[in-house]
Every structure is written in C-alpha cells, then in structure tokens.
Motif scaffolding. Structure first.
Motif, PDB file in Angstrom:
ATOM      1  N   ARG A   5       0.726  -1.156  -0.023  1.00 40.03           N
ATOM      2  CA  ARG A   5       0.085   0.034  -0.065  1.00 40.03           C
ATOM      3  C   ARG A   5       0.671   1.215   0.189  1.00 40.03           C
ATOM      4  N   VAL A  81      -3.875  -2.567  -9.977  1.00 38.99           N
ATOM      5  CA  VAL A  81      -4.447  -2.808  -8.532  1.00 38.99           C
ATOM      6  C   VAL A  81      -5.030  -1.392  -7.988  1.00 38.99           C
ATOM      7  N   ARG A  82      -4.326  -0.443  -8.450  1.00 40.97           N
ATOM      8  CA  ARG A  82      -4.828   1.014  -8.072  1.00 40.97           C
ATOM      9  C   ARG A  82      -6.128   1.338  -8.827  1.00 40.97           C
ATOM     10  N   GLU A  85      -9.085  -0.465  -6.999  1.00 45.77           N
ATOM     11  CA  GLU A  85      -9.329   0.248  -5.512  1.00 45.77           C
ATOM     12  C   GLU A  85     -10.014   1.535  -5.991  1.00 45.77           C
ATOM     13  N   GLU A  89     -13.982   2.028  -4.247  1.00 47.88           N
ATOM     14  CA  GLU A  89     -14.224   3.244  -3.565  1.00 47.88           C
ATOM     15  C   GLU A  89     -15.171   3.873  -4.300  1.00 47.88           C
TER      16      GLU A  89
END
Length: 89
Positions: A5, A81-82, A85, A89
């Motif tokens: 992270r 991955v970002r 994510e 959100e």
C-alpha cells in the motif's frame, strides 16, 4: 495480496535506470549452466576465451532484458491494483 500500500508509480525504479553489476564471491550453483551447443562448436573455430566473453555478454544482456521486463510488470500490476481500488471506492 502481492502488493504494498501507499506505493505510487513514481516510487518505483524507472524502467531506464541502470542495473547493478553482479559480483559473486564464489560461483553460484544455480546460475551456472552448461555451455550451449552453439557456443561449444564455436569454441573449435575461435579461441575459448572469445567464446566465454560472448557467453558472458549474452548472459548480461539477458539479465538486463529480464530486469527491464520485471520493472514494467511491477508498474503494470501497480496501475491495475490502483484502478481496482479506485473502482471499489
């Protein structure tokens, strides 16, 4: 999960950054392989030292290619991955 992270693509090592020289204290049992047949037959035509220099150059080029590919892969994975994510959100 295979990623850290708070890492951004700018924190990664750039793809075009130089690679470090390998300096082994003693020969590695896992990295030493038999001489390929093409080099073995070439040693009959050329000096053995020339063949080993060519082999070392080929190994170094392959390591460089692999290092660059690994850096690109890490950057792609981080972006993926970002993105995931951000969607969550």
């Amino acid at each position: 999960t295979g990623h850290r992270r708070n890492i951004t693509p700018s924190n990664l090592v750039p793809v075009d950054a130089p690679t470090q020289q390998r300096s082994y204290i003693k020969p590695s049992a896992t990295s030493r392989k038999d001489i390929p047949a093409a080099f073995a037959t070439a040693s009959k035509k050329r000096g053995v030292s020339e063949v080993f220099d060519d082999l070392e150059d080929a190994i170094e080029a392959k390591r460089r290619q692999n290092t660059v590919a690994a850096r690109r892969s890490r950057a792609r994975k981080l972006e993926y991955v970002r993105d995931l994510e951000a969607k969550v959100e």
